[in-house]
Design a protein around this motif. Structure first.
Motif, PDB file in Angstrom:
ATOM      1  N   CYS A  42       0.799  -1.230   0.000  1.00 24.93           N
ATOM      2  CA  CYS A  42       0.000   0.000   0.000  1.00 24.93           C
ATOM      3  C   CYS A  42       0.831   1.279   0.000  1.00 24.93           C
ATOM      4  O   CYS A  42       0.361   2.316  -0.471  1.00 24.93           O
ATOM      5  N   HIS A  43       2.028   1.240   0.559  1.00 26.93           N
ATOM      6  CA  HIS A  43       2.828   2.451   0.770  1.00 26.93           C
ATOM      7  C   HIS A  43       4.158   2.393   0.041  1.00 26.93           C
ATOM      8  O   HIS A  43       4.778   1.338  -0.053  1.00 26.93           O
ATOM      9  N   GLN A  44       4.604   3.545  -0.438  1.00 29.62           N
ATOM     10  CA  GLN A  44       5.913   3.708  -1.060  1.00 29.62           C
ATOM     11  C   GLN A  44       6.833   4.425  -0.082  1.00 29.62           C
ATOM     12  O   GLN A  44       6.384   5.272   0.684  1.00 29.62           O
ATOM     13  N   ILE A  45       8.108   4.122  -0.137  1.00 31.23           N
ATOM     14  CA  ILE A  45       9.089   4.846   0.658  1.00 31.23           C
ATOM     15  C   ILE A  45      10.215   5.366  -0.232  1.00 31.23           C
ATOM     16  O   ILE A  45      10.816   6.381   0.057  1.00 31.23           O
ATOM     17  N   ALA A  46      10.473   4.692  -1.325  1.00 32.29           N
ATOM     18  CA  ALA A  46      11.564   5.089  -2.212  1.00 32.29           C
ATOM     19  C   ALA A  46      11.193   6.300  -3.061  1.00 32.29           C
ATOM     20  O   ALA A  46      12.075   7.025  -3.519  1.00 32.29           O
ATOM     21  N   THR A  47       9.911   6.521  -3.260  1.00 34.03           N
ATOM     22  CA  THR A  47       9.453   7.655  -4.058  1.00 34.03           C
ATOM     23  C   THR A  47       8.318   8.362  -3.316  1.00 34.03           C
ATOM     24  O   THR A  47       7.793   7.851  -2.341  1.00 34.03           O
ATOM     25  N   ARG A  49       5.507   8.806  -4.693  1.00 35.11           N
ATOM     26  CA  ARG A  49       4.300   8.379  -5.401  1.00 35.11           C
ATOM     27  C   ARG A  49       3.356   7.709  -4.404  1.00 35.11           C
ATOM     28  O   ARG A  49       3.754   6.850  -3.622  1.00 35.11           O
ATOM     29  N   ASN A  50       2.117   8.131  -4.410  1.00 33.62           N
ATOM     30  CA  ASN A  50       1.111   7.524  -3.546  1.00 33.62           C
ATOM     31  C   ASN A  50       0.519   6.303  -4.227  1.00 33.62           C
ATOM     32  O   ASN A  50       0.444   6.234  -5.443  1.00 33.62           O
ATOM     33  N   GLY A  51       0.085   5.358  -3.428  1.00 34.51           N
ATOM     34  CA  GLY A  51      -0.565   4.158  -3.927  1.00 34.51           C
ATOM     35  C   GLY A  51      -1.915   4.042  -3.242  1.00 34.51           C
ATOM     36  O   GLY A  51      -2.631   5.028  -3.071  1.00 34.51           O
ATOM     37  N   VAL A  52      -2.233   2.844  -2.789  1.00 35.01           N
ATOM     38  CA  VAL A  52      -3.450   2.632  -2.017  1.00 35.01           C
ATOM     39  C   VAL A  52      -3.385   3.490  -0.754  1.00 35.01           C
ATOM     40  O   VAL A  52      -4.372   4.062  -0.313  1.00 35.01           O
ATOM     41  N   GLY A  53      -2.181   3.569  -0.183  1.00 33.05           N
ATOM     42  CA  GLY A  53      -1.929   4.436   0.965  1.00 33.05           C
ATOM     43  C   GLY A  53      -0.960   5.531   0.554  1.00 33.05           C
ATOM     44  O   GLY A  53      -0.355   5.466  -0.513  1.00 33.05           O
ATOM     45  N   PRO A  54      -0.790   6.539   1.393  1.00 31.70           N
ATOM     46  CA  PRO A  54       0.129   7.627   1.043  1.00 31.70           C
ATOM     47  C   PRO A  54       1.580   7.161   1.110  1.00 31.70           C
ATOM     48  O   PRO A  54       1.907   6.203   1.815  1.00 31.70           O
ATOM     49  N   HIS A  55       2.458   7.852   0.372  1.00 29.46           N
ATOM     50  CA  HIS A  55       3.884   7.545   0.480  1.00 29.46           C
ATOM     51  C   HIS A  55       4.327   7.902   1.903  1.00 29.46           C
ATOM     52  O   HIS A  55       3.724   8.752   2.568  1.00 29.46           O
ATOM     53  N   LEU A  56       5.348   7.237   2.382  1.00 29.47           N
ATOM     54  CA  LEU A  56       5.798   7.441   3.749  1.00 29.47           C
ATOM     55  C   LEU A  56       7.208   8.031   3.814  1.00 29.47           C
ATOM     56  O   LEU A  56       7.836   8.028   4.867  1.00 29.47           O
ATOM     57  N   PHE A  70      -2.713  12.942  -1.676  1.00 26.26           N
ATOM     58  CA  PHE A  70      -3.421  11.739  -1.259  1.00 26.26           C
ATOM     59  C   PHE A  70      -4.746  12.103  -0.611  1.00 26.26           C
ATOM     60  O   PHE A  70      -4.849  13.086   0.106  1.00 26.26           O
ATOM     61  N   LYS A  71      -5.775  11.287  -0.882  1.00 29.91           N
ATOM     62  CA  LYS A  71      -7.094  11.515  -0.304  1.00 29.91           C
ATOM     63  C   LYS A  71      -7.224  10.720   1.001  1.00 29.91           C
ATOM     64  O   LYS A  71      -7.534   9.532   0.997  1.00 29.91           O
ATOM     65  N   PRO A  95      -4.543   1.020  14.641  1.00 35.15           N
ATOM     66  CA  PRO A  95      -4.895   2.287  13.999  1.00 35.15           C
ATOM     67  C   PRO A  95      -6.294   2.793  14.345  1.00 35.15           C
ATOM     68  O   PRO A  95      -6.478   3.972  14.632  1.00 35.15           O
ATOM     69  N   GLY A  96      -7.284   1.913  14.325  1.00 34.09           N
ATOM     70  CA  GLY A  96      -8.663   2.314  14.580  1.00 34.09           C
ATOM     71  C   GLY A  96      -8.914   2.789  15.997  1.00 34.09           C
ATOM     72  O   GLY A  96      -9.797   3.607  16.239  1.00 34.09           O
ATOM     73  N   ALA A  97      -8.154   2.280  16.943  1.00 32.79           N
ATOM     74  CA  ALA A  97      -8.302   2.725  18.327  1.00 32.79           C
ATOM     75  C   ALA A  97      -7.711   4.120  18.511  1.00 32.79           C
ATOM     76  O   ALA A  97      -8.219   4.918  19.298  1.00 32.79           O
ATOM     77  N   MET A  98      -6.638   4.426  17.766  1.00 32.83           N
ATOM     78  CA  MET A  98      -6.007   5.744  17.896  1.00 32.83           C
ATOM     79  C   MET A  98      -6.779   6.803  17.124  1.00 32.83           C
ATOM     80  O   MET A  98      -6.994   7.902  17.614  1.00 32.83           O
ATOM     81  N   VAL A  99      -7.157   6.467  15.897  1.00 27.65           N
ATOM     82  CA  VAL A  99      -7.896   7.406  15.044  1.00 27.65           C
ATOM     83  C   VAL A  99      -9.133   6.675  14.531  1.00 27.65           C
ATOM     84  O   VAL A  99      -9.094   5.990  13.514  1.00 27.65           O
ATOM     85  N   ARG A 100     -10.218   6.838  15.250  1.00 25.38           N
ATOM     86  CA  ARG A 100     -11.475   6.193  14.866  1.00 25.38           C
ATOM     87  C   ARG A 100     -11.922   6.745  13.514  1.00 25.38           C
ATOM     88  O   ARG A 100     -12.011   7.942  13.333  1.00 25.38           O
ATOM     89  N   GLY A 101     -12.107   5.829  12.557  1.00 25.70           N
ATOM     90  CA  GLY A 101     -12.522   6.233  11.218  1.00 25.70           C
ATOM     91  C   GLY A 101     -11.394   6.224  10.197  1.00 25.70           C
ATOM     92  O   GLY A 101     -11.624   6.505   9.026  1.00 25.70           O
ATOM     93  N   THR A 102     -10.181   5.880  10.626  1.00 26.26           N
ATOM     94  CA  THR A 102      -9.083   5.801   9.663  1.00 26.26           C
ATOM     95  C   THR A 102      -9.310   4.623   8.717  1.00 26.26           C
ATOM     96  O   THR A 102      -9.982   3.655   9.074  1.00 26.26           O
ATOM     97  N   ARG A 103      -8.768   4.712   7.530  1.00 22.38           N
ATOM     98  CA  ARG A 103      -8.881   3.610   6.571  1.00 22.38           C
ATOM     99  C   ARG A 103      -7.788   2.565   6.776  1.00 22.38           C
ATOM    100  O   ARG A 103      -7.865   1.473   6.221  1.00 22.38           O
ATOM    101  N   MET A 104      -6.776   2.912   7.546  1.00 21.37           N
ATOM    102  CA  MET A 104      -5.676   1.980   7.829  1.00 21.37           C
ATOM    103  C   MET A 104      -6.195   0.879   8.751  1.00 21.37           C
ATOM    104  O   MET A 104      -6.722   1.177   9.823  1.00 21.37           O
ATOM    105  N   THR A 105      -6.050  -0.356   8.322  1.00 22.04           N
ATOM    106  CA  THR A 105      -6.546  -1.474   9.129  1.00 22.04           C
ATOM    107  C   THR A 105      -5.441  -2.419   9.582  1.00 22.04           C
ATOM    108  O   THR A 105      -5.657  -3.207  10.490  1.00 22.04           O
TER     109      THR A 105
END
Length: 124
Positions: A42-47, A49-56, A70-71, A95-105
């Motif tokens: 889901c995530h890129q680190i070398a670039t 570029r965003n994917g399913v998740g944002p680049h990190l 990124f949306k 993730p969901g306990a820290m930020v209720r409603g995040t898409r990160m699962t």
């Protein structure tokens, strides 16, 4: 004899430096490997570029939900979280306990794996 001792001493110093450098590289290797295995889909680190998740790339120190291309979920955008080693550890644990409603699962239950991934992220 004196030359032999000095040469031996010099080679030990060089060998120690090489071993230290190799140790640092192998210390980063578990985090890089774990990132690729567990996060790389889901995530890129070398670039940036965003994917399913944002680049990190450069995520440590960044405000959650702030990368322009990124949306993010409204919950993450409104969270006010700044990514530090501590907040990343909490988020990756649940993730969901820290930020209720995040898409990160994805959860990382193993503390050593979280630590390795967070150290890797901090080095990028």
């Amino acid at each position: 004899m004196k030359t032999l001792v000095l040469a031996s001493l010099a080679s030990l110093i060089v060998a120690g430096s090489v071993a230290s450098a190799c140790s640092q590289e192998t210390d980063a290797a578990p985090g890089a490997r774990l990132f690729q295995q567990r996060c790389g889909t889901c995530h890129q680190i070398a670039t940036t570029r965003n994917g399913v998740g944002p680049h990190l790339q450069g995520v440590v120190g960044r405000t959650a939900g702030s990368d322009e291309g990124f949306k993010y979920s409204p919950a993450l955008k409104a969270s006010g979280v700044t990514w530090t080693t501590e907040t990343l550890d909490t988020f990756l644990t649940n993730p969901g306990a820290m930020v209720r409603g995040t898409r990160m699962t994805q959860r990382f239950n193993n503390a050593e794996e979280r630590r390795a991934i967070i150290e890797f992220l901090g080095s990028r």
